[in-house]
Design a protein around this motif. Sequence first.
Motif, PDB file in Angstrom:
ATOM      1  N   LEU A 142     -40.026  47.516  39.994  1.00 23.59           N
ATOM      2  CA  LEU A 142     -38.831  48.347  39.872  1.00 23.59           C
ATOM      3  C   LEU A 142     -37.562  47.597  40.255  1.00 23.59           C
ATOM      4  O   LEU A 142     -36.448  48.045  39.941  1.00 23.59           O
ATOM      5  CB  LEU A 142     -38.985  49.619  40.711  1.00 23.59           C
ATOM      6  CG  LEU A 142     -39.988  50.623  40.166  1.00 23.59           C
ATOM      7  CD1 LEU A 142     -40.329  51.676  41.213  1.00 23.59           C
ATOM      8  CD2 LEU A 142     -39.479  51.269  38.885  1.00 23.59           C
ATOM      9  N   PHE A 146     -47.818  57.225  37.541  1.00 23.18           N
ATOM     10  CA  PHE A 146     -46.470  57.002  37.040  1.00 23.18           C
ATOM     11  C   PHE A 146     -45.548  57.010  38.249  1.00 23.18           C
ATOM     12  O   PHE A 146     -45.495  57.988  38.982  1.00 23.18           O
ATOM     13  CB  PHE A 146     -46.090  58.113  36.059  1.00 23.18           C
ATOM     14  CG  PHE A 146     -44.709  57.974  35.501  1.00 23.18           C
ATOM     15  CD1 PHE A 146     -44.451  57.063  34.499  1.00 23.18           C
ATOM     16  CD2 PHE A 146     -43.679  58.749  35.988  1.00 23.18           C
ATOM     17  CE1 PHE A 146     -43.182  56.934  33.980  1.00 23.18           C
ATOM     18  CE2 PHE A 146     -42.406  58.625  35.482  1.00 23.18           C
ATOM     19  CZ  PHE A 146     -42.149  57.719  34.470  1.00 23.18           C
ATOM     20  N   THR A 153     -41.676  55.951  40.130  1.00 22.87           N
ATOM     21  CA  THR A 153     -40.264  55.587  40.093  1.00 22.87           C
ATOM     22  C   THR A 153     -39.846  55.293  41.529  1.00 22.87           C
ATOM     23  O   THR A 153     -40.597  55.552  42.464  1.00 22.87           O
ATOM     24  CB  THR A 153     -39.397  56.735  39.537  1.00 22.87           C
ATOM     25  OG1 THR A 153     -39.480  57.834  40.438  1.00 22.87           O
ATOM     26  CG2 THR A 153     -39.853  57.157  38.143  1.00 22.87           C
ATOM     27  N   ASN A 154     -38.631  54.784  41.709  1.00 21.24           N
ATOM     28  CA  ASN A 154     -38.146  54.550  43.070  1.00 21.24           C
ATOM     29  C   ASN A 154     -38.134  55.835  43.885  1.00 21.24           C
ATOM     30  O   ASN A 154     -38.396  55.827  45.074  1.00 21.24           O
ATOM     31  CB  ASN A 154     -36.743  53.927  43.051  1.00 21.24           C
ATOM     32  CG  ASN A 154     -36.803  52.412  42.959  1.00 21.24           C
ATOM     33  OD1 ASN A 154     -37.658  51.780  43.563  1.00 21.24           O
ATOM     34  ND2 ASN A 154     -35.897  51.833  42.190  1.00 21.24           N
ATOM     35  N   GLN A 186     -37.055  51.236  35.192  1.00 18.19           N
ATOM     36  CA  GLN A 186     -36.786  52.469  35.929  1.00 18.19           C
ATOM     37  C   GLN A 186     -38.061  53.205  36.315  1.00 18.19           C
ATOM     38  O   GLN A 186     -38.039  54.091  37.155  1.00 18.19           O
ATOM     39  CB  GLN A 186     -35.891  53.384  35.102  1.00 18.19           C
ATOM     40  CG  GLN A 186     -34.536  52.780  34.868  1.00 18.19           C
ATOM     41  CD  GLN A 186     -33.686  53.637  33.970  1.00 18.19           C
ATOM     42  OE1 GLN A 186     -34.169  54.521  33.291  1.00 18.19           O
ATOM     43  NE2 GLN A 186     -32.391  53.366  33.980  1.00 18.19           N
ATOM     44  N   SER A 187     -39.174  52.841  35.671  1.00 19.62           N
ATOM     45  CA  SER A 187     -40.447  53.482  36.015  1.00 19.62           C
ATOM     46  C   SER A 187     -41.580  52.511  35.721  1.00 19.62           C
ATOM     47  O   SER A 187     -41.433  51.590  34.924  1.00 19.62           O
ATOM     48  CB  SER A 187     -40.641  54.773  35.220  1.00 19.62           C
ATOM     49  OG  SER A 187     -40.698  54.504  33.833  1.00 19.62           O
ATOM     50  N   SER A 228     -40.246  58.284  43.680  1.00 17.49           N
ATOM     51  CA  SER A 228     -41.582  58.781  43.995  1.00 17.49           C
ATOM     52  C   SER A 228     -42.288  57.952  45.061  1.00 17.49           C
ATOM     53  O   SER A 228     -43.377  58.292  45.481  1.00 17.49           O
ATOM     54  CB  SER A 228     -42.451  58.844  42.730  1.00 17.49           C
ATOM     55  OG  SER A 228     -42.679  57.556  42.209  1.00 17.49           O
ATOM     56  N   ARG A 287     -45.992  52.502  35.209  1.00 16.17           N
ATOM     57  CA  ARG A 287     -47.270  53.201  35.122  1.00 16.17           C
ATOM     58  C   ARG A 287     -48.367  52.192  35.449  1.00 16.17           C
ATOM     59  O   ARG A 287     -48.490  51.167  34.808  1.00 16.17           O
ATOM     60  CB  ARG A 287     -47.518  53.783  33.735  1.00 16.17           C
ATOM     61  CG  ARG A 287     -48.868  54.515  33.670  1.00 16.17           C
ATOM     62  CD  ARG A 287     -49.113  55.236  32.361  1.00 16.17           C
ATOM     63  NE  ARG A 287     -48.174  56.282  32.106  1.00 16.17           N
ATOM     64  CZ  ARG A 287     -48.277  57.534  32.558  1.00 16.17           C
ATOM     65  NH1 ARG A 287     -49.295  57.872  33.306  1.00 16.17           N
ATOM     66  NH2 ARG A 287     -47.386  58.438  32.258  1.00 16.17           N
TER      67      ARG A 287
END
Length: 185
Positions: free
Chosen positions: A13, A37, A39-40, A19-20, A42, A22
């Motif tokens: 990231l 999945f 992201t920053n 941006q994401s 999560s 998986r």
Amino acid sequence: LSEAACCLAKTLLELPGIQSVRLSAQNALLDGQSSLFLTNDSIVLSDDGASTFELPMALYFASDDGRYLCEQTLTVPTDLTGALPSYLIEQLIENPAGRRTLPADLRVLDTTIENGVCTVDLSQQFLDDMPQTALEERLRVFSIVNTLTGIDNVDAVRILVSGAPVERYLYLDLQQDLVREPSVI
């Protein structure tokens, strides 16, 4: 393994334009799932140096006019992974969005996931508080089905009541495995 997954995701990231992420693994090695999945937002880093993460999950509630299902995103801690189907249905019952699709006194008796099918065993209240119209029935059933098929390893949902199959709810045949129904969203 969750620390390793978070570290890998955080590293990726940091790359420009990413941006994401998986992450996938065979045999459900990622905290009981086959893929994650991230992201920053999560990935939560705590002060003690241990890394954990949370998963965004979609819940489906009735729209204000009662004609469709509306999506509401809920952030779920990964330590619920094994109990995720029960937790999601309980959130539908508690109804944080204020748009009820399930009876308030409904209870989840058991949930299992096997071969892509999530079997949900609900209490008798599911039958006792029967919807009055075909539209209410579709919203009730597919709030469960569309929510649970948002779990990575769930393709279909089987609904039982007190351990027994339901031949016919109001109009829907619940003996068959039900798949996501985007037309009600």
